[in-house]
Design an enzyme around this catalytic site. Structure first.
Site, PDB file in Angstrom:
ATOM      1  N   SER A 233       0.841  -1.203   0.000  1.00 23.70           N
ATOM      2  CA  SER A 233       0.000   0.000   0.000  1.00 23.70           C
ATOM      3  C   SER A 233       0.879   1.256   0.000  1.00 23.70           C
ATOM      4  CB  SER A 233      -0.909  -0.021   1.219  1.00 23.70           C
ATOM      5  OG  SER A 233      -0.143  -0.245   2.378  1.00 23.70           O
ATOM      6  N   CYS A 288      -3.590  -4.442  -7.989  1.00 21.92           N
ATOM      7  CA  CYS A 288      -3.195  -3.029  -8.028  1.00 21.92           C
ATOM      8  C   CYS A 288      -3.566  -2.437  -9.381  1.00 21.92           C
ATOM      9  CB  CYS A 288      -1.713  -2.874  -7.754  1.00 21.92           C
ATOM     10  SG  CYS A 288      -0.724  -3.588  -9.050  1.00 21.92           S
ATOM     11  N   GLU A 387      -8.574   3.808  -2.387  1.00 22.44           N
ATOM     12  CA  GLU A 387      -8.372   2.448  -2.911  1.00 22.44           C
ATOM     13  C   GLU A 387      -9.207   1.488  -2.057  1.00 22.44           C
ATOM     14  OE1 GLU A 387      -4.531   0.436  -2.397  1.00 22.44           O
ATOM     15  OE2 GLU A 387      -4.795  -0.435  -4.382  1.00 22.44           O
TER      16      GLU A 387
HETATM   17  P1  NAD Z   1       0.534  -3.845   2.809  1.00 32.97           P
HETATM   18  O1  NAD Z   1       1.092  -2.490   2.535  1.00 32.97           O
HETATM   19  O2  NAD Z   1      -0.359  -4.024   3.960  1.00 32.97           O
HETATM   20  O3  NAD Z   1       1.730  -4.903   3.014  1.00 32.97           O
HETATM   21  C1  NAD Z   1       2.799  -5.007   2.103  1.00 32.97           C
HETATM   22  C2  NAD Z   1       4.028  -5.521   2.848  1.00 32.97           C
HETATM   23  O4  NAD Z   1       4.388  -4.585   3.870  1.00 32.97           O
HETATM   24  C3  NAD Z   1       3.778  -6.860   3.551  1.00 32.97           C
HETATM   25  O5  NAD Z   1       4.901  -7.680   3.398  1.00 32.97           O
HETATM   26  C4  NAD Z   1       3.558  -6.465   5.002  1.00 32.97           C
HETATM   27  O6  NAD Z   1       3.958  -7.446   5.914  1.00 32.97           O
HETATM   28  C5  NAD Z   1       4.424  -5.224   5.155  1.00 32.97           C
HETATM   29  N1  NAD Z   1       3.893  -4.291   6.166  1.00 32.97           N
HETATM   30  C6  NAD Z   1       2.618  -4.212   6.610  1.00 32.97           C
HETATM   31  N2  NAD Z   1       2.514  -3.234   7.532  1.00 32.97           N
HETATM   32  C7  NAD Z   1       3.739  -2.678   7.660  1.00 32.97           C
HETATM   33  C8  NAD Z   1       4.261  -1.598   8.443  1.00 32.97           C
HETATM   34  N3  NAD Z   1       3.499  -0.895   9.280  1.00 32.97           N
HETATM   35  N4  NAD Z   1       5.558  -1.282   8.316  1.00 32.97           N
HETATM   36  C9  NAD Z   1       6.346  -1.972   7.460  1.00 32.97           C
HETATM   37  N5  NAD Z   1       5.902  -2.998   6.695  1.00 32.97           N
HETATM   38  C10 NAD Z   1       4.615  -3.352   6.780  1.00 32.97           C
HETATM   39  O7  NAD Z   1      -0.160  -4.327   1.440  1.00 32.97           O
HETATM   40  P2  NAD Z   1      -1.077  -5.613   1.211  1.00 32.97           P
HETATM   41  O8  NAD Z   1      -2.380  -5.394   1.898  1.00 32.97           O
HETATM   42  O9  NAD Z   1      -0.316  -6.830   1.479  1.00 32.97           O
HETATM   43  O10 NAD Z   1      -1.273  -5.522  -0.383  1.00 32.97           O
HETATM   44  C11 NAD Z   1      -2.222  -4.699  -0.993  1.00 32.97           C
HETATM   45  C12 NAD Z   1      -1.641  -3.382  -1.463  1.00 32.97           C
HETATM   46  O11 NAD Z   1      -0.548  -3.622  -2.335  1.00 32.97           O
HETATM   47  C13 NAD Z   1      -2.638  -2.563  -2.261  1.00 32.97           C
HETATM   48  O12 NAD Z   1      -2.533  -1.221  -1.867  1.00 32.97           O
HETATM   49  C14 NAD Z   1      -2.192  -2.754  -3.704  1.00 32.97           C
HETATM   50  O13 NAD Z   1      -2.568  -1.723  -4.576  1.00 32.97           O
HETATM   51  C15 NAD Z   1      -0.715  -2.809  -3.508  1.00 32.97           C
HETATM   52  N6  NAD Z   1      -0.051  -3.430  -4.649  1.00 32.97           N
HETATM   53  C16 NAD Z   1       0.676  -2.619  -5.474  1.00 32.97           C
HETATM   54  C17 NAD Z   1       1.305  -3.132  -6.587  1.00 32.97           C
HETATM   55  C18 NAD Z   1       2.112  -2.231  -7.478  1.00 32.97           C
HETATM   56  O14 NAD Z   1       2.811  -2.725  -8.356  1.00 32.97           O
HETATM   57  N7  NAD Z   1       2.066  -0.929  -7.311  1.00 32.97           N
HETATM   58  C19 NAD Z   1       1.199  -4.501  -6.887  1.00 32.97           C
HETATM   59  C20 NAD Z   1       0.464  -5.335  -6.012  1.00 32.97           C
HETATM   60  C21 NAD Z   1      -0.159  -4.757  -4.895  1.00 32.97           C
END
Ligand code: NAD
Length: 496
Positions: A233, A288, A387
């Site tokens: 995210s 995404c 989103e």
């Molecule tokens: P997320 O941001 O919750 O987690 C992503 C990663 O960050 C995970 O490995 C998680 O363990 C880690 N994380 C979670 N909280 C954290 C914190 N406070 N500090 C540091 N690390 C932390 O995302 P998600 O829910 O797993 O995935 C969905 C999101 O990913 C959506 O926003 C989607 O749009 C995005 N996404 C983007 C792309 C792209 O190419 N831009 C591709 C796929 C998904």
């Protein structure tokens, strides 16, 4: 009869050749989102685990980086063959821990497989440039060298594809890698690592550490790590980008999105409806590149809405692991389901009209939200730029293409936007004026494949060099320039 309580499998970390089980850690439950059952426990790692993994990766890097690229490619070719052999069981694993349908899961691993295929031929892209006589008697060459230990942090929505945007390219370039997969879908990452080791990858070149904020922050700040690849995210992408780049690391950080599907009145009705439905509700909207804003020009929205509701009603929603034909699976967990349904409820209170309500008529078990269609959305409503990351499609009806583009260019994100039209002039105008990095022309999900960069802009990407393709190779290598002068007036030794 006494039925023994089955123990829930603990998820290991992988460091070198060892699978490490943490005995006394806090665990994150891994769910089967279709049923709500807990199928695994991911340990919460620590900064100490990161330090241990960096030590192992650093040692492995010393030999791996010196191995000729064509020798490294032999291992990648074997890895490619092993993935092909196990493609179906990996897809089943993705369906189990992520909830997407088996066809979607096949697509997930297939996209990752294509990156391995790309990485098999990377030696060609590692070649430098040269120019002789760049100055009198001086020749210049460039050499691409690996960075060292690279790290990747991935989200839950593509358990295979997103980590595979990162580690096959990094490793083929001669780096060692530490992957921190999403704690919600750890099994696929473990399997992909095991197969790479089976293909002959020296232990320590690819390692897995699990965890949350502590581990991510430790990866971003460890002096032994040269680069961070993050996908998730936007808020966390921004945090990771700031923390790691302030410490001098290379960072590429993909964030969230709100993607657009704009329909001109001259679009082909049948293929357009099919593409819109696939883009909005594929992977239960957890992509995404999900097309979550439907923009109709010249009154076309009216007919689109009624046809879309028909299609949405026909989608079969259910347990994706049941073997029954299912069109749409669940969202990842109960928290996601609650967030999505709360957003629908809040929008209703703000005057948005619900044309199809995914809060009702859904399976009781598991984390399901049905396809939802919201009308009367405009840039004044939060929903416009939020989103949702679920199967919710919002309809906007601007006056014309100019007004549409000016509304859409207010979005903070910049991943994808598609125009449906049979007129090249509209397509060209849209593609050149829309403020985002991946544009579709009659393509519902314009997600680039392995040879192209995954090119998000604005709050959808922080950094410079994107993942995949040539940009991926540039990200995971640094260039050295060597200038050499050999004096032509030397005395020939012994007359040679
Ligand atoms: P997320 O941001 O919750 O987690 C992503 C990663 O960050 C995970 O490995 C998680 O363990 C880690 N994380 C979670 N909280 C954290 C914190 N406070 N500090 C540091 N690390 C932390 O995302 P998600 O829910 O797993 O995935 C969905 C999101 O990913 C959506 O926003 C989607 O749009 C995005 N996404 C983007 C792309 C792209 O190419 N831009 C591709 C796929 C998904």
């Amino acid at each position: 009869m006494i039925v023994e309580k089955q123990e829930i499998p603990k998820v290991p970390m992988i460091m070198g050749e060892k699978r490490i089980y943490k005995e006394n850690s806090v665990n994150y439950p891994v769910f089967n989102p279709s049923t709500g059952e807990i199928i695994g426990l991911t340990p919460e790692g620590t900064a100490g685990d990161v330090d241990h993994a960096v030590g192992i990766a650093k040692k492995a890097f010393a030999d791996w980086s010196r191995m000729p690229p064509t020798k490294r490619a032999e291992i990648l070719f074997k890895y490619r063959a092993l993935i092909e052999l196990h493609m179906e069981s990996i897809a089943e694993m993705i369906t189990l821990e992520n909830g997407k349908t088996i066809d979607e899961a096949r697509g997930d691993i297939r996209r990752g497989y294509e990156v391995v295929e790309f990485a098999c031929g990377i030696a060609h892209l590692l070649k430098g440039e040269s120019l002789s006589n760049i100055a009198p008697e001086i020749d210049g060459i460039t050499i691409r060298e690996p960075l060292g230990v690279c790290a990747g942090i991935s989200p839950f929505n593509f358990p295979a594809m997103v980590p595979m945007w990162m580690f096959p390219i990094a490793i083929a370039c001669g780096n060692a890698f530490i992957l921190k997969p999403s704690e919600k879908v750890p099994f696929t990452a473990i399997r992909l690592t095991e197969l790479f080791l089976e293909a002959g990858l020296p232990p320590g070149v690819l390692n897995i550490v699990h965890g949350g904020k502590e581990v991510v922050d430790a990866l971003c700040s460890h002096p032994g790590i040269a680069s961070i690849s993050f996908v998730g995210s936007s808020a966390i992408a921004k945090h990771v980008y700031r923390l790691a780049s302030a410490l001098g690391k290379r960072v590429q950080a993909g964030g969230g999105a709100k993607n657009v599907q704009l329909v001109m009145p001259d679009a082909d009705p049948e293929s357009t409806i099919r593409a819109i439905s696939g883009a909005a509700f594929g992977c239960a909207g957890q992509r995404c590149m999900a097309g979550s804003l439907l923009v109709g020009i010249g009154g076309i929205a009216g007919s689109l809405k009624s046809k879309l509701v028909e299609v949405m009603d026909s989608l079969v929603i259910g347990d994706t692991g049941s073997g029954r034909k299912v069109d749409m699976g669940p969202v990842i967990d109960a928290r996601s389901k609650e967030r999505i349904t709360d957003t629908i409820t809040a929008s209703e209170k703000k005057g948005v009209e619900i044309l199809r309500d995914g809060r009702i008529g859904i399976p009781e078990k598991g984390f399901f939200v049905g396809p939802t269609l919201l009308d009367q959305v405009s840039p004044e409503i939060d929903l416009f730029e939020e989103e949702i990351f679920g199967p919710v499609l919002s309809v906007l009806s601007p006056k014309n293409l100019d007004e549409a583009i000016s509304w859409l260019n207010q979005l903070p994100f910049g991943n994808g936007a598609t125009i449906y039209t049979s007129n090249g002039r509209y397509a060209r105008e849209f593609a050149s004026k829309i403020n985002c990095g991946m544009v579709g022309i009659n393509v519902g999900v314009p997600a680039p494949m392995a040879l192209f960069p995954f090119a998000g802009w604005n709050d959808s990407f922080y950094g410079d060099l994107h993942m995949q393709g040539t940009e991926g190779v540039m990200f995971y290598t640094k260039q050295r320039v060597v200038l050499s002068r050999w004096d032509n007036n030397y005395q020939r030794i012994n007359g040679w």
